[in-house]
Design a protein around this motif. Structure first.
Motif, PDB file in Angstrom:
ATOM      1  N   GLU A   5       0.819  -1.206   0.000  1.00 14.78           N
ATOM      2  CA  GLU A   5       0.000   0.000   0.000  1.00 14.78           C
ATOM      3  C   GLU A   5       0.859   1.266   0.000  1.00 14.78           C
ATOM      4  O   GLU A   5       0.573   2.220  -0.735  1.00 14.78           O
ATOM      5  N   LYS A   6       1.909   1.284   0.816  1.00 12.50           N
ATOM      6  CA  LYS A   6       2.776   2.465   0.882  1.00 12.50           C
ATOM      7  C   LYS A   6       3.551   2.651  -0.421  1.00 12.50           C
ATOM      8  O   LYS A   6       3.695   3.770  -0.908  1.00 12.50           O
ATOM      9  N   LEU A   7       4.045   1.552  -0.973  1.00 13.34           N
ATOM     10  CA  LEU A   7       4.756   1.640  -2.245  1.00 13.34           C
ATOM     11  C   LEU A   7       3.827   2.116  -3.357  1.00 13.34           C
ATOM     12  O   LEU A   7       4.192   2.954  -4.185  1.00 13.34           O
ATOM     13  N   ARG A   8       2.619   1.582  -3.377  1.00 14.18           N
ATOM     14  CA  ARG A   8       1.661   1.968  -4.407  1.00 14.18           C
ATOM     15  C   ARG A   8       1.260   3.434  -4.262  1.00 14.18           C
ATOM     16  O   ARG A   8       1.134   4.157  -5.254  1.00 14.18           O
ATOM     17  N   ASP A   9       1.092   3.897  -3.016  1.00  9.12           N
ATOM     18  CA  ASP A   9       0.794   5.314  -2.797  1.00  9.12           C
ATOM     19  C   ASP A   9       1.932   6.195  -3.314  1.00  9.12           C
ATOM     20  O   ASP A   9       1.690   7.215  -3.965  1.00  9.12           O
ATOM     21  N   SER A  10       3.161   5.788  -3.036  1.00  2.00           N
ATOM     22  CA  SER A  10       4.327   6.538  -3.526  1.00  2.00           C
ATOM     23  C   SER A  10       4.354   6.560  -5.043  1.00  2.00           C
ATOM     24  O   SER A  10       4.634   7.595  -5.657  1.00  2.00           O
ATOM     25  N   PHE A  11       4.050   5.421  -5.646  1.00  2.00           N
ATOM     26  CA  PHE A  11       4.026   5.327  -7.103  1.00  2.00           C
ATOM     27  C   PHE A  11       2.949   6.242  -7.673  1.00  2.00           C
ATOM     28  O   PHE A  11       3.192   6.978  -8.630  1.00  2.00           O
ATOM     29  N   ASP A  12       1.755   6.205  -7.090  1.00  2.00           N
ATOM     30  CA  ASP A  12       0.646   7.022  -7.593  1.00  2.00           C
ATOM     31  C   ASP A  12       0.954   8.513  -7.505  1.00  2.00           C
ATOM     32  O   ASP A  12       0.665   9.272  -8.426  1.00  2.00           O
ATOM     33  N   VAL A  13       1.560   8.937  -6.396  1.00  2.00           N
ATOM     34  CA  VAL A  13       1.927  10.345  -6.224  1.00  2.00           C
ATOM     35  C   VAL A  13       2.969  10.742  -7.270  1.00  2.00           C
ATOM     36  O   VAL A  13       2.859  11.791  -7.915  1.00  2.00           O
ATOM     37  N   LEU A  14       3.963   9.900  -7.466  1.00  2.00           N
ATOM     38  CA  LEU A  14       5.008  10.181  -8.451  1.00  2.00           C
ATOM     39  C   LEU A  14       4.435  10.232  -9.862  1.00  2.00           C
ATOM     40  O   LEU A  14       4.758  11.139 -10.644  1.00  2.00           O
ATOM     41  N   ALA A  15       3.572   9.295 -10.202  1.00  2.00           N
ATOM     42  CA  ALA A  15       2.958   9.277 -11.536  1.00  2.00           C
ATOM     43  C   ALA A  15       2.133  10.541 -11.758  1.00  2.00           C
ATOM     44  O   ALA A  15       2.181  11.142 -12.834  1.00  2.00           O
ATOM     45  N   GLN A  16       1.408  10.956 -10.754  1.00  2.00           N
ATOM     46  CA  GLN A  16       0.599  12.171 -10.874  1.00  2.00           C
ATOM     47  C   GLN A  16       1.491  13.389 -11.068  1.00  2.00           C
ATOM     48  O   GLN A  16       1.206  14.256 -11.897  1.00  2.00           O
ATOM     49  N   GLN A  17       2.598  13.459 -10.336  1.00  2.00           N
ATOM     50  CA  GLN A  17       3.530  14.569 -10.496  1.00  2.00           C
ATOM     51  C   GLN A  17       4.098  14.612 -11.907  1.00  2.00           C
ATOM     52  O   GLN A  17       4.199  15.679 -12.513  1.00  2.00           O
ATOM     53  N   VAL A  18       4.476  13.463 -12.419  1.00  2.00           N
ATOM     54  CA  VAL A  18       5.067  13.402 -13.753  1.00  2.00           C
ATOM     55  C   VAL A  18       4.079  13.898 -14.795  1.00  2.00           C
ATOM     56  O   VAL A  18       4.415  14.710 -15.657  1.00  2.00           O
ATOM     57  N   VAL A  19       2.853  13.424 -14.722  1.00  2.00           N
ATOM     58  CA  VAL A  19       1.868  13.800 -15.725  1.00  2.00           C
ATOM     59  C   VAL A  19       1.481  15.275 -15.592  1.00  2.00           C
ATOM     60  O   VAL A  19       1.404  15.995 -16.584  1.00  2.00           O
ATOM     61  N   GLN A  20       1.268  15.748 -14.382  1.00  2.00           N
ATOM     62  CA  GLN A  20       0.856  17.136 -14.180  1.00  2.00           C
ATOM     63  C   GLN A  20       1.982  18.123 -14.476  1.00  2.00           C
ATOM     64  O   GLN A  20       1.735  19.206 -14.994  1.00  2.00           O
ATOM     65  N   ASP A  21       3.213  17.746 -14.127  1.00  2.00           N
ATOM     66  CA  ASP A  21       4.330  18.688 -14.207  1.00  2.00           C
ATOM     67  C   ASP A  21       5.267  18.426 -15.379  1.00  2.00           C
ATOM     68  O   ASP A  21       6.338  19.021 -15.449  1.00  2.00           O
ATOM     69  N   ALA A  22       4.892  17.558 -16.298  1.00  2.00           N
ATOM     70  CA  ALA A  22       5.801  17.176 -17.380  1.00  2.00           C
ATOM     71  C   ALA A  22       6.314  18.376 -18.156  1.00  2.00           C
ATOM     72  O   ALA A  22       7.492  18.438 -18.507  1.00  2.00           O
ATOM     73  N   VAL A  23       5.456  19.351 -18.408  1.00  2.00           N
ATOM     74  CA  VAL A  23       5.865  20.515 -19.196  1.00  2.00           C
ATOM     75  C   VAL A  23       6.828  21.404 -18.413  1.00  2.00           C
ATOM     76  O   VAL A  23       7.761  21.965 -18.976  1.00  2.00           O
ATOM     77  N   SER A  24       6.632  21.510 -17.119  1.00  2.00           N
ATOM     78  CA  SER A  24       7.458  22.420 -16.330  1.00  2.00           C
ATOM     79  C   SER A  24       8.756  21.785 -15.824  1.00  2.00           C
ATOM     80  O   SER A  24       9.662  22.497 -15.392  1.00  2.00           O
ATOM     81  N   LEU A  25       8.865  20.469 -15.885  1.00  2.00           N
ATOM     82  CA  LEU A  25      10.086  19.805 -15.438  1.00  2.00           C
ATOM     83  C   LEU A  25      11.167  19.907 -16.503  1.00  2.00           C
ATOM     84  O   LEU A  25      10.884  19.903 -17.693  1.00  2.00           O
ATOM     85  N   GLY A  26      12.404  19.958 -16.063  1.00  2.00           N
ATOM     86  CA  GLY A  26      13.524  19.924 -16.988  1.00  2.00           C
ATOM     87  C   GLY A  26      13.747  18.509 -17.488  1.00  2.00           C
ATOM     88  O   GLY A  26      13.212  17.535 -16.940  1.00  2.00           O
TER      89      GLY A  26
END
Length: 95
Positions: free
Chosen positions: A4-25
């Protein structure tokens, strides 16, 4: 860590990548994608049932693919902006 903790970490990271893809270097994008792959490996290791492993792995790899697609789209957008700026003599915004 448990599933559960690993999956939560994965979900948060995936959301960050998709939401912030344009602003990330570029480096940040690649680093986050690498982190996603590493989390997938760790998640699969903590799932005891082989049948559940296969199902979870397929779903996670699909999410990694989608995140990778978002990153590729962001990179294409950057390239188009650069080409347009060069073609029309616009100045490129600086970060």
């Amino acid at each position: 860590m448990d599933y559960e903790k690993l999956r939560d970490s994965f979900d948060v990271l995936a959301q960050q990548v998709v939401q912030d893809a344009v602003s990330l270097g570029e480096y940040e994008r690649k680093q986050k994608l690498l982190e996603m792959h590493q989390l997938v490996d760790r998640i699969v290791q903590v799932v005891p049932d082989d049948e559940a492993q296969a199902s979870i792995l397929c779903r996670l790899e699909d999410l990694v693919y989608r995140a990778s697609s978002a990153i590729n789209a962001a990179e294409q957008l950057e390239n188009l902006r650069k080409k347009s700026a060069l073609a029309y003599g616009w100045s490129l915004p600086t970060d």
